[in-house]
Scaffold this active site. Sequence first.
Site, PDB file in Angstrom:
ATOM      1  N   GLN A  18       0.809  -1.208   0.000  1.00 31.41           N
ATOM      2  CA  GLN A  18       0.000   0.000   0.000  1.00 31.41           C
ATOM      3  C   GLN A  18       0.848   1.267   0.000  1.00 31.41           C
ATOM      4  O   GLN A  18       0.543   2.221  -0.696  1.00 31.41           O
ATOM      5  CB  GLN A  18      -0.926   0.016   1.214  1.00 31.41           C
ATOM      6  CG  GLN A  18      -1.904   1.193   1.203  1.00 31.41           C
ATOM      7  CD  GLN A  18      -2.825   1.156   2.391  1.00 31.41           C
ATOM      8  OE1 GLN A  18      -2.625   0.372   3.311  1.00 31.41           O
ATOM      9  NE2 GLN A  18      -3.834   2.005   2.385  1.00 31.41           N
ATOM     10  N   ASP A  21       6.430   3.998   2.149  1.00 32.58           N
ATOM     11  CA  ASP A  21       7.037   4.291   3.449  1.00 32.58           C
ATOM     12  C   ASP A  21       7.259   3.030   4.286  1.00 32.58           C
ATOM     13  O   ASP A  21       8.313   2.845   4.885  1.00 32.58           O
ATOM     14  CB  ASP A  21       6.147   5.257   4.229  1.00 32.58           C
ATOM     15  CG  ASP A  21       5.688   6.420   3.382  1.00 32.58           C
ATOM     16  OD1 ASP A  21       6.213   7.529   3.563  1.00 32.58           O
ATOM     17  OD2 ASP A  21       4.802   6.205   2.533  1.00 32.58           O
ATOM     18  N   PHE A  22       6.260   2.160   4.338  1.00 33.54           N
ATOM     19  CA  PHE A  22       6.347   0.980   5.185  1.00 33.54           C
ATOM     20  C   PHE A  22       7.191  -0.123   4.554  1.00 33.54           C
ATOM     21  O   PHE A  22       7.611  -1.057   5.226  1.00 33.54           O
ATOM     22  CB  PHE A  22       4.945   0.456   5.511  1.00 33.54           C
ATOM     23  CG  PHE A  22       4.089   1.484   6.216  1.00 33.54           C
ATOM     24  CD1 PHE A  22       4.652   2.417   7.064  1.00 33.54           C
ATOM     25  CD2 PHE A  22       2.720   1.518   6.022  1.00 33.54           C
ATOM     26  CE1 PHE A  22       3.878   3.364   7.704  1.00 33.54           C
ATOM     27  CE2 PHE A  22       1.931   2.464   6.659  1.00 33.54           C
ATOM     28  CZ  PHE A  22       2.516   3.390   7.511  1.00 33.54           C
ATOM     29  N   HIS A  65       3.769   8.800   5.795  1.00 28.65           N
ATOM     30  CA  HIS A  65       2.822   8.287   4.809  1.00 28.65           C
ATOM     31  C   HIS A  65       2.930   8.996   3.462  1.00 28.65           C
ATOM     32  O   HIS A  65       2.100   8.785   2.583  1.00 28.65           O
ATOM     33  CB  HIS A  65       1.380   8.458   5.301  1.00 28.65           C
ATOM     34  CG  HIS A  65       1.044   7.643   6.502  1.00 28.65           C
ATOM     35  ND1 HIS A  65       1.483   7.970   7.762  1.00 28.65           N
ATOM     36  CD2 HIS A  65       0.321   6.507   6.642  1.00 28.65           C
ATOM     37  CE1 HIS A  65       1.033   7.083   8.638  1.00 28.65           C
ATOM     38  NE2 HIS A  65       0.329   6.181   7.974  1.00 28.65           N
TER      39      HIS A  65
END
Length: 209
Positions: A18, A21-22, A65
Amino acid sequence: GVAIGASLNGIRPIMTHQRLDFFLLAMDQLVNNAAKWHYMFGGASSVPITIRLILGRGWGQGPTHSQNLQAIFSHIPGLKVVMPTTSADAKGLLLESIFDDNPVLFLEHRWLHNIEGDVPEGDYRVPIGKAQLLSEGDDITIVSSSYMSIEALHAVEVLQKEGISCDLIDLRTVKPIDFNIIFNSVKKTGLLIALDTGVETNSIASEIV
């Protein structure tokens, strides 16, 4: 890690995450496994994995995010980085990425997901590392990618009303960069503007400049 293992066994996995960043949590596997495997084992095997990540700022997006880290990923040897703008390029570059024998990071700006456009049917592919001239002119060269190419198209329309014609180059791929089309355009116009959604220091734009 599962996708990398699958790719080493003859599968061409597509991993969709999604947020870019993660995905930073998987940097070790991306940099030290996927990107280096082909070189570490003398070209005997490769990691044909495609990783789709969403980037870009937006209303209400916090600092973890909304990062645009394309320059960081472009620094990694063995990794290709694709940033499509149009609907047709999204399809053509995605298929090209899937069937490329290298690991490819496919970066999609969140503000492009609502754009509509004609898309060729069937097995349509766009070469990785080949930029596209979206507008042709003699006065100035604009180089951009992803959502910034949409903003640049608006700028080109405004400048045309002022009698200024632009070469607008949509990179489509930020690693490798199609420098030939940029050099040829700047030789013609003598002026260059490079657009980037990333931070100013050591960005894709600064590399082009």
